[in-house]
Write an enzyme that holds these catalytic residues in place. Structure first.
Site, short mmCIF file in Angstrom:
data_model
loop_
_atom_site.label_atom_id
_atom_site.label_comp_id
_atom_site.label_asym_id
_atom_site.label_seq_id
_atom_site.Cartn_x
_atom_site.Cartn_y
_atom_site.Cartn_z
N GLU A 128 -10.11 -1.24 5.19
CA GLU A 128 -8.93 -1.37 6.05
C GLU A 128 -9.29 -1.16 7.51
O GLU A 128 -8.89 -1.94 8.38
CB GLU A 128 -7.86 -0.37 5.62
CG GLU A 128 -6.60 -0.46 6.48
CD GLU A 128 -5.55 0.58 6.11
OE1 GLU A 128 -4.39 0.39 6.51
OE2 GLU A 128 -5.89 1.57 5.43
N SER A 178 -4.69 7.65 12.20
CA SER A 178 -4.58 7.67 13.66
C SER A 178 -5.96 7.80 14.30
O SER A 178 -6.92 8.31 13.70
CB SER A 178 -3.68 8.81 14.11
OG SER A 178 -4.32 10.05 13.91
N ASN A 179 -6.06 7.36 15.56
CA ASN A 179 -7.35 7.42 16.25
C ASN A 179 -7.85 8.86 16.42
O ASN A 179 -9.06 9.10 16.48
CB ASN A 179 -7.26 6.72 17.60
CG ASN A 179 -7.26 5.20 17.45
OD1 ASN A 179 -7.21 4.69 16.33
ND2 ASN A 179 -7.31 4.49 18.56
N GLU A 180 -6.91 9.82 16.49
CA GLU A 180 -7.33 11.22 16.56
C GLU A 180 -8.05 11.62 15.27
O GLU A 180 -9.09 12.31 15.32
CB GLU A 180 -6.11 12.12 16.79
CG GLU A 180 -5.48 11.99 18.18
CD GLU A 180 -4.60 10.75 18.32
OE1 GLU A 180 -4.18 10.46 19.45
OE2 GLU A 180 -4.35 10.06 17.30
N GLN A 227 0.83 -1.20 0.00
CA GLN A 227 0.00 0.00 0.00
C GLN A 227 0.87 1.26 0.00
O GLN A 227 1.57 1.52 0.98
CB GLN A 227 -0.91 -0.01 1.23
CG GLN A 227 -1.84 1.18 1.35
CD GLN A 227 -2.72 1.08 2.58
OE1 GLN A 227 -2.42 0.34 3.52
NE2 GLN A 227 -3.81 1.81 2.61
N GLY A 228 0.83 2.04 -1.07
CA GLY A 228 1.61 3.26 -1.16
C GLY A 228 0.77 4.48 -0.81
O GLY A 228 0.39 5.25 -1.70
N TYR A 229 0.48 4.64 0.46
CA TYR A 229 -0.31 5.79 0.93
C TYR A 229 0.57 6.78 1.70
O TYR A 229 0.81 7.89 1.26
CB TYR A 229 -1.46 5.31 1.82
CG TYR A 229 -2.74 4.94 1.10
CD1 TYR A 229 -2.72 4.44 -0.19
CD2 TYR A 229 -3.97 5.07 1.72
CE1 TYR A 229 -3.89 4.09 -0.84
CE2 TYR A 229 -5.15 4.73 1.08
CZ TYR A 229 -5.11 4.24 -0.20
OH TYR A 229 -6.28 3.90 -0.84
N SER A 230 1.05 6.39 2.89
CA SER A 230 1.76 7.31 3.77
C SER A 230 3.07 7.79 3.16
O SER A 230 3.76 7.06 2.43
CB SER A 230 2.05 6.64 5.11
OG SER A 230 0.85 6.37 5.81
#
Length: 397
Positions: A244, A382-384, A126-129
């Protein structure tokens, strides 16, 4: 509150149990249950077994090679697989890019890639971040410039799980730098063997090579590898992230870990009595169990509702938050239950069959397991960020 299963669902559970008893190699199950590191071959061994049975693509419609399962059947499989020590299914191909290609791909893309995913012929990453675009994914900088029948891609991706194994990467790239952040992004399929692709390992605290940096330098990608419309890749990205984040909930794994936690707490002693009888510790275990029951019911509702719309919606953010926090709490409680025996880290334990003769047999992997699962509240958004999504998309704030 227990889930009530009808006779058909109970018969399916027995079918899954029988299949796993017959097909799951005992040595592989032992490796999973003891917390050993799994190789690419370990994952492929089980995924090939599932593929032969037609059970690999559990979210796919029948016409594309899926088993046609509903949410309860998928839930039952997840529970039984986790309890038996089956390796988890690597999601990037079958659980992420597969549904995107089914939803947004061309006929040629479906004919080319879906059968290869089903046969485990392509390992996807997966090329996301990116270094400057993690939870704020829309700020990504990787560029793709159109040149006739192909794109030229330049940029960097990071935290790319199992990129060192991958044949293909689904990648978010910026194709219109002048557009608003979400409106200038496209979804490309990139061959990892292409000239200009470099994978560099990022080692975790426990020495595990799980994630990587990926550098893209003048990588040529055919225009036919664009999924969906140019500059409309954010739609594909959001669709994929719903799958995801629902997967990150990990209900089956959490239930198995809770069983392990109770077994450990029944064996460990506190003031001469089983730790599970200690009021403070018992209260924390009970709180986890109640939250897990709520997560299980919510998970079933969300995936059942998604059957109508084709993908989990913003409710998947709730599953991601609660599922990640529950698994972190369980790994913390297991570590605390064993006490000082959970502190030492023995690298050789994870890569060999040699027992570590220090403390109880369940202690050696607990420290690494605890630290590794600090990440689950960060990856997948992230959860935030998930709380922001809930506030905006569900509460309308």
């Amino acid at each position: 509150m227990d889930i009530h299963y009808d006779e058909k669902e109970l018969a399916f559970r027995e079918e899954v149990r029988q299949f796993i008893r017959e097909k799951l190699p005992p040595e592989l199950a032992a490796k999973v249950k003891s917390g050993k590191r799994l190789t690419k071959e370990d994952f492929l061994c089980w995924q090939n077994i599932l593929s032969e049975r037609g059970w690999l693509a559990q979210h796919w419609p029948k016409e594309y090679g899926g088993p046609g399962w509903g949410p309860v059947q998928r839930h039952i499989y997840e529970e039984e697989a986790a309890a038996a020590g089956a390796p988890w299914i690597i999601p990037f191909g079958v659980g992420m890019v597969g549904p995107v290609i089914i939803k947004f791909g061309t006929k040629a893309q479906k004919e080319k890639y879906l059968p290869r995913i089903l046969r485990n012929e392509d390992w996807w990453c997966q090329g996301y971040s990116e270094p400057g675009a993690g939870s704020d994914l829309a700020s990504l900088k990787t560029r793709a410039e159109r040149h006739g029948d192909h794109y030229i891609v330049n940029g960097q991706k990071t935290w790319t799980t199992y990129a060192h194994y991958a044949d293909m990467m689904f990648c978010l790239v910026r194709t219109d730098p002048k557009a608003k952040p979400q409106e200038g992004i496209s979804f490309l399929l990139i061959d990892m063997k292409s000239p200009g692709v470099t994978v560099r390992p990022l080692l975790l605290l426990d020495g595990e090579h799980e994630v990587n940096e990926v550098f893209l330098e003048n990588v040529k990608v055919p225009f036919e590898n664009l999924v969906g419309e140019e500059n409309k890749g954010w739609t594909c990205a959001k669709y994929l992230l719903g799958f995801e984040r629902t997967g990150i909930a990990g209900v089956g794994q959490a239930k198995e870990w809770l069983r392990q936690l109770k077994a450990i707490a029944a064996r460990e002693k506190n003031n001469g009595k089983p730790l599970i009888e200690d009021p403070s510790f018992r209260a924390r275990v009970a709180a986890v169990e109640v939250e897990l029951m709520a997560l299980e019911m919510t998970n079933l509702r969300v995936v059942a509702d998604a059957e109508k719309g084709g993908a989990p919606g913003p409710e998947s953010s709730m599953l991601k938050i609660l599922g990640s926090e529950l698994r972190q709490e369980i790994t913390d409680l297991m570590r605390r239950a064993v006490g000082p025996y959970a502190l030492p880290f023995f690298p050789e334990y994870f890569d060999t069959d040699q027992p570590i003769d220090v403390g109880p047999e369940y202690a050696p992997p607990l420290a690494a397991q605890y630290f590794n699962h600090r990440k689950v509240s960060i990856y997948g958004g992230s959860n935030e960020i998930q709380r922001n999504i809930i506030a905006k998309m569900i509460l309308g704030l």
